[in-house]
Design a protein around this motif. Structure first.
Motif, PDB file in Angstrom:
ATOM      1  N   SER A 287      26.496 -44.194  86.373  1.00 22.30           N
ATOM      2  CA  SER A 287      26.907 -43.764  85.008  1.00 22.30           C
ATOM      3  C   SER A 287      25.985 -42.987  84.440  1.00 22.30           C
ATOM      4  O   SER A 287      24.809 -42.722  84.780  1.00 22.30           O
ATOM      5  CB  SER A 287      27.348 -44.927  84.228  1.00 22.30           C
ATOM      6  N   THR A 288      26.613 -42.082  83.424  1.00 23.13           N
ATOM      7  CA  THR A 288      25.452 -41.428  82.436  1.00 23.13           C
ATOM      8  C   THR A 288      25.836 -41.492  81.173  1.00 23.13           C
ATOM      9  O   THR A 288      26.776 -42.542  81.137  1.00 23.13           O
ATOM     10  CB  THR A 288      25.548 -39.851  82.868  1.00 23.13           C
ATOM     11  N   VAL A 289      25.327 -40.992  80.168  1.00 26.24           N
ATOM     12  CA  VAL A 289      25.306 -41.238  78.775  1.00 26.24           C
ATOM     13  C   VAL A 289      26.315 -40.634  77.884  1.00 26.24           C
ATOM     14  O   VAL A 289      26.100 -40.813  76.587  1.00 26.24           O
ATOM     15  CB  VAL A 289      23.789 -41.498  78.230  1.00 26.24           C
TER      16      VAL A 289
ATOM     17  N   VAL B 241      29.230 -36.329  93.574  1.00 20.47           N
ATOM     18  CA  VAL B 241      30.693 -36.307  93.926  1.00 20.47           C
ATOM     19  C   VAL B 241      31.075 -36.883  95.166  1.00 20.47           C
ATOM     20  O   VAL B 241      32.306 -37.129  95.509  1.00 20.47           O
ATOM     21  CB  VAL B 241      31.256 -35.008  93.779  1.00 20.47           C
ATOM     22  N   SER B 242      29.988 -37.108  96.183  1.00 20.32           N
ATOM     23  CA  SER B 242      30.268 -37.782  97.304  1.00 20.32           C
ATOM     24  C   SER B 242      30.627 -39.303  97.227  1.00 20.32           C
ATOM     25  O   SER B 242      31.027 -39.891  98.017  1.00 20.32           O
ATOM     26  CB  SER B 242      29.039 -37.533  98.324  1.00 20.32           C
ATOM     27  N   LYS B 243      30.123 -39.792  96.182  1.00 18.40           N
ATOM     28  CA  LYS B 243      30.303 -41.216  95.720  1.00 18.40           C
ATOM     29  C   LYS B 243      31.993 -41.547  95.731  1.00 18.40           C
ATOM     30  O   LYS B 243      32.763 -40.690  95.228  1.00 18.40           O
ATOM     31  CB  LYS B 243      29.839 -41.815  94.584  1.00 18.40           C
ATOM     32  N   LYS B 244      32.431 -42.796  96.062  1.00 21.48           N
ATOM     33  CA  LYS B 244      33.694 -42.976  95.990  1.00 21.48           C
ATOM     34  C   LYS B 244      34.250 -43.188  94.631  1.00 21.48           C
ATOM     35  O   LYS B 244      35.399 -42.445  94.550  1.00 21.48           O
ATOM     36  CB  LYS B 244      33.860 -44.765  96.687  1.00 21.48           C
ATOM     37  N   GLU B 245      33.661 -43.641  93.601  1.00 22.11           N
ATOM     38  CA  GLU B 245      34.066 -43.691  92.328  1.00 22.11           C
ATOM     39  C   GLU B 245      33.393 -42.556  91.630  1.00 22.11           C
ATOM     40  O   GLU B 245      32.286 -42.092  91.810  1.00 22.11           O
ATOM     41  CB  GLU B 245      33.673 -44.776  91.585  1.00 22.11           C
ATOM     42  N   PRO B 246      34.022 -41.787  90.539  1.00 22.03           N
ATOM     43  CA  PRO B 246      33.394 -40.888  89.768  1.00 22.03           C
ATOM     44  C   PRO B 246      32.437 -41.646  88.928  1.00 22.03           C
ATOM     45  O   PRO B 246      32.495 -42.656  89.047  1.00 22.03           O
ATOM     46  CB  PRO B 246      34.467 -40.295  88.823  1.00 22.03           C
ATOM     47  N   VAL B 247      31.561 -40.548  88.421  1.00 21.09           N
ATOM     48  CA  VAL B 247      30.382 -41.170  87.460  1.00 21.09           C
ATOM     49  C   VAL B 247      30.955 -41.690  86.111  1.00 21.09           C
ATOM     50  O   VAL B 247      31.965 -40.834  85.634  1.00 21.09           O
ATOM     51  CB  VAL B 247      29.270 -40.096  87.046  1.00 21.09           C
ATOM     52  N   TYR B 248      30.704 -42.816  85.638  1.00 24.46           N
ATOM     53  CA  TYR B 248      31.143 -43.258  84.441  1.00 24.46           C
ATOM     54  C   TYR B 248      30.365 -42.732  83.096  1.00 24.46           C
ATOM     55  O   TYR B 248      29.222 -42.606  83.397  1.00 24.46           O
ATOM     56  CB  TYR B 248      30.949 -44.791  84.539  1.00 24.46           C
ATOM     57  N   GLY B 249      31.060 -42.169  82.221  1.00 26.18           N
ATOM     58  CA  GLY B 249      30.356 -41.769  81.221  1.00 26.18           C
ATOM     59  C   GLY B 249      30.376 -42.752  79.820  1.00 26.18           C
ATOM     60  O   GLY B 249      31.479 -42.956  79.295  1.00 26.18           O
ATOM     61  N   ILE B 250      29.252 -43.260  79.487  1.00 24.63           N
ATOM     62  CA  ILE B 250      29.471 -44.216  78.474  1.00 24.63           C
ATOM     63  C   ILE B 250      28.317 -43.695  77.365  1.00 24.63           C
ATOM     64  O   ILE B 250      27.366 -43.760  77.593  1.00 24.63           O
ATOM     65  CB  ILE B 250      28.985 -45.704  78.923  1.00 24.63           C
TER      66      ILE B 250
END
Ligand code: ADP
Ligand code: GLC
Length: 488
Positions: free
Chosen positions: A221-223, A246-255
């Protein structure tokens, strides 16, 4: 739910930037919502052990870096009013005691930072094996904790006690990757094969802990939401890691980060000269006057726009834009206060500028938390022209203090400040990273500053914004729950 946090900075014990603010507030917000949280961080010498009544625990580890063994006792801080939260400090005579967070007093990074943060991570793993407590998630922050997901996946994948433990890696700043030369591989205690040419730990011929952590973490995740999009699409903002991300299965979460309104609230802030609120803004003017006096600026500035900045003085923060436009800003008949430390080139560039504007500019190159509060309360306008900004916290503080932010439209700045459009908006937002675009916003803000009613409306809009941790803490809990459910 049990969560183990691992991070290099935790307010109020140690702080360099916003990472500390987050670590000081998010675990608290989670624990108040029934989550059991333990935080592991280095026991730096700068930590005031007496003030916080930090006590030694029975835990003691001998941590290996190659063939060398380092003794690491563990200390702990317990909150009297919160049984759900504990802070563990990894002590080490050689690496941590009598030292600060990342740099010496002159701002030079410690050359053994890589070793220091490997010690932190190995000790956190040892604590995990020793404590009679198991986390559901290890929440790792930045490159200083990014090898923990690698340990979980590569060293202990079959250990029954760790099988259900998931990792979340939060990227507060993807520009700092903890890169070290290949010959430092011995210290990680990982299989040799991971350090071959293009294998997990390697990146362009060097060891890149952040890259490996991104690959191994169960989630990343990022902020802020905008920064999450940026690092998945923009090579430069991702500091080269876009394809890995982007090679990760899930996208980066933005919290989005929140604000601890117990620490940053003009109604009860004990650092500022006088408390004030949205209904009693006269107190803000008193802060301005007192600040002007304390900083030795001309008293006439109390009637003029007072611009402020509290920031690390590094490229990320758009310091070049400030320096390139400073003469044109000062022509607009304003005062300017800057509190910040960082790169030497910026210190010396600012020192030259100050000579020309005595009584109108004051720059403090120290780290000074009470002064940060006073500047955010006493100025009219807060400058944050960042090149990139994963979240940024000071613009959210300044909104609450009625100090109108001028920000560049990037990352968390884009998500937290809205352009004044004549009716709505909380500040001034510019798009292009150019002095012209920045100056246009500064000029517009100063023009509107002179229309008191309109300016007060913008101040009100900002003060009414609510960035408390409640919402973001709940988003993290939902993410932790999802992770916990997922089979690996
Ligand atoms: P970053 O983490 O990139 O530095 P943030 O806006 O997230 O940026 O957080 C910066 C934090 O550090 C804020 O709490 C700010 O008040 C604090 N800070 C930055 N420089 C100084 C300084 N020189 N003295 C005191 N506090 C500072
Ligand atoms: C980093 C980022 C900043 C963010 C902070 C806390 O230091 O530069 O934008 O607010 O971490 O997440």
């Amino acid at each position: 739910m049990n969560i183990l946090f691992v991070a290099a900075e935790v307010y109020p014990f140690s702080k360099v930037g916003g990472l500390a603010d987050v670590l000081g507030a998010l675990p608290k917000a989670l624990s108040e919502r029934g989550v059991n949280v333990k935080v592991v961080t280095p026991g730096y010498g700068v930590i005031d052990r007496k003030r916080f009544a930090i006590k030694r625990t029975p835990y003691f580890f001998n941590i290996l870096l190659g063939r060398d063994r380092f003794k690491c006792p563990v200390s702990m801080f317990k909150f009297t009013d919160n049984a759900n939260l504990e802070i563990y400090f990894i002590e080490n005579e050689y690496f941590f005691s009598s030292r600060g967070v990342y740099t010496d007093l002159d701002g030079n990074p410690y050359t053994d930072n890589p070793e220091r943060f490997v010690i932190l991570q190995k000790a956190a793993m040892s604590l995990l094996f020793t404590m009679d407590w198991q986390p559901d998630i290890i929440h790792c922050h930045d490159n200083h904790a990014a090898v923990i997901p690698v340990y979980l996946k590569e060293l202990f994948p079959h250990l029954p006690e760790l099988k259900s433990v998931k990792s979340l890696l939060t990227l507060h700043n993807v520009a700092y990757q903890g890169i070290v030369p290949h010959d430092k591989k011995y210290m990680f205690g990982l299989p040799e094969k991971l350090f071959r040419f293009d294998k997990l730990m390697m990146w362009n011929g060097a060891i890149n802990p952040l890259k490996a952590g991104i690959i191994c973490a169960d989630a990343v995740s990022t902020v802020s939401k905008t920064h999450a999009q940026e690092i998945m699409s923009d090579e430069e903002i991702s500091a080269g890691l876009k394809d890995v991300i982007v090679s990760k299965k899930e996208p980066v979460y933005g919290i989005l980060n929140g604000v601890d309104y117990n620490e940053w609230n003009p109604e009860k802030d004990s650092f500022i000269y006088e408390n004030y609120s949205i209904n009693r803004l006269s107190g803000k003017r008193k802060n301005k006057l007192a600040l002007i006096k304390e900083m030795g600026l001309h008293e006439s500035i109390v009637e003029k726009p007072l611009l402020g900045m509290v920031s690390r003085l590094v490229e990320q923060k758009g310091i070049d834009l400030i320096l390139d436009s400073i003469d044109r800003i000062m022509v607009l008949d304003v005062g300017l206060l800057i509190l910040g430390s960082g790169e030497e080139k910026y210190h010396s560039a600012f020192e030259k500028v100050i000579e020309h504007y005595s009584g109108r500019i004051y720059i403090d190159f120290n780290y000074n938390n009470p002064l940060a509060h006073k500047i955010i309360a006493g100025c009219d306008i807060f400058l944050m022209p960042s090149r990139f900004e994963p979240c940024g916290i000071t613009q959210m503080y300044s909104l609450k203090y009625g100090t109108v932010p001028i920000v560049r439209k990037t990352g968390g700045l884009a998500d937290t400040v809205s352009q004044w459009n004549g009716k709505e908006g909380t500040g001034f937002v510019f798009n292009d990273f150019t002095t012209d675009a920045f100056l246009k916003s500064v000029t517009e803000a100063i023009r509107i500053f002179r229309k008191r009613d309109v300016w007060n409306k913008i101040i009100h809009n900002g003060m009414l914004e609510d960035f408390s941790w409640e919402h973001s803490a709940n988003e993290y809990i939902t993410l932790y729950e999802e992770l916990k459910k997922n089979e690996t």
